[in-house]
Design a protein around this motif. Structure first.
Motif: not given
Length: 456
Positions: A309-332
């Protein structure tokens, strides 16, 4: 004669739990670190090696703990097919939950539309370039080949969780095939496991020093300005993680295992404190394995599901990558279409495997993913470098909670979960032995004579 087995257990329960003072010291150290970071930022930043050293000590113990736990668990299982069933079921669950987390992050990120009104400076562009270089290139083939260690022992020297998992599984299956001849080897590994956990218990007393250095460094380097200007994305991310744990995982845990998510998280409160002070879920991995066994999860399920799970069950990382990507795209000023969002994030999910416990790995994955798919957005990563440490804490906490819940669910689905014992543990009637991190007095399935103790 019947009362004698209870005397050591009674003595253990009467022994004062000195570790409560340890975790009180961790809380005080975190507060002191925050104060030092605000009052003397330069001094706070200089204290970073204290936190780094403590996390390194914990990581030093992860490979031997995983090896001993899995070898003992798999080696004692009668049928190899049951181990494969646990692993396959766990991987299917991880894939489904990561997809759900990804979808939730997309919905929230598109609703709040973060990143408006921020300005990108040359300094922030340089920080983003550094993160992109750290992330490097990654693909599925490279990831899969990386699971195979160079030698049988290099998995331990390089500290790779998945490589250690592979070697431990091979050793466990080999001992399983040896039959009765494997008994002396299993007994020896069990003694080594006790030694390893004892060393880990000693290292844990350095937690206040590590927490102090880590918090002083992040506050000293960040200050308040970044927190004020980037508060929306931080608050939204934390709120989304809470929704995922309590609205998605909580009801699932109750419907499958009849375990209250608040009770489970309260049982793991010391691990959450450790993660909060180090921003690394990997610092609590050995304790999670031990506590899941104490809770009533069988050793093979805990030994396989938690490290995987420490390598495949990345729920928090999935949420982070999603929101951070949208954040960066909008900010730029270059918002992404839905199709672009899904394609980019699918790549990032693959690239992030195996990096769940590494502080800052989420930011490096974000930068390298943007570099591969939308290079013009990489500069925007610099906008969140200042607050990534705080978001890293939420990532680590969510990943940890998701893995704890996943372990209970997989154990329940495979009939390897003692619910009666779990009720006793969560009610506080079977306390976890903090002095050794080993539940030496816990009943185990092979010992039929201990079953009446569970029923009484």
């Amino acid at each position: 004669m019947s009362a004698s087995p209870d005397e050591p257990q009674a003595a253990t329960s009467m022994r004062p739990d000195r570790t409560r003072y340890l975790y009180l010291a961790v809380i005080v150290a975190v507060l002191a670190g925050i104060a030092v970071g605000f009052v003397a930022p330069d001094l706070g930043a200089a204290l970073k090696p204290l936190g780094t050293a403590f996390v390194a000590l914990i990581k030093m113990m992860i490979s031997p703990i995983i090896f001993c736990t899995i070898v003992l668990g798999v080696g004692s299982v009668a049928k190899a097919a049951s181990v494969g069933k646990v692993g396959g079921l766990a991987l299917v669950y991880f894939l489904v939950m990561s997809t759900v987390a990804l979808a939730i992050g997309l919905v929230v990120g598109n609703l709040i539309d973060p990143g408006q009104g921020l300005q990108l400076t040359d300094e922030l562009r340089k920080a983003a370039e550094a993160q992109a270089a750290t992330g490097g290139e990654s693909d599925t083939t490279e990831f899969l080949l990386g699971i195979i260690p160079t030698t049988l022992v290099s998995a331990f020297t390089e500290g790779q969780v998945l490589q250690t998992l592979l070697v431990a599984l091979l050793a466990g299956f080999a001992l399983q095939a040896m039959g009765p001849k494997a008994a002396p080897i299993l007994a020896g590994i069990e003694h080594i496991q006790r030694l390893v956990f004892r060393i880990l218990a000693m290292i844990m007393w350095a937690a206040p020093v590590g927490a102090f250095g880590a918090m002083a460094a992040v506050v000293g380097a960040t200050g308040m300005d970044a927190l004020k200007s980037l508060g929306l994305i931080m608050v939204s991310f934390y709120a989304t993680c809470l929704v995922f744990v309590f609205v998605i995982l909580g009801p699932l845990l109750w419907s499958v295992a009849r375990i209250n998510v608040l009770a489970l998280l309260n049982y793991l409160r010391r691990e959450f404190l450790l993660i909060l002070s180090t921003s690394s879920s990997e610092s609590a991995l050995p304790r999670l394995i031990a506590k899941m066994e104490h809770l009533g999860v069988s050793r093979p399920v805990a030994g396989i599901t938690v490290p995987t799970g420490y390598s495949f069950n990345l729920d928090g990382t999935a949420i982070y990558l999603t929101m951070a990507t949208l954040f960066v795209a909008r900010a730029t000023g270059a918002p992404l279409e839905l199709g672009e969002q899904i394609a980019l994030l699918a790549f990032m999910m693959i690239a992030s495997k195996g990096a769940a416990g590494v502080t800052g790995a989420g930011l490096a994955t974000l930068a390298s993913g943007l570099q591969s798919h939308r290079p013009e957005l990489v500069d925007g990563v610099g906008l969140i470098v200042g607050i990534d440490r705080f978001m890293s804490e939420a990532r680590a906490l969510t990943n940890f909670a998701g893995n704890a819940i996943a372990t209970v669910l997989v154990a329940t689905w495979t009939n390897e979960f003692d619910r009666e014992r779990a009720e006793e543990v969560l009610a506080g009637r079977e306390p976890f032995d903090e002095t050794t991190l080993l539940d030496e007095d816990a009943p185990t399935p092979p010992k039929d004579h201990e079953e009446p103790a569970l029923q009484s």
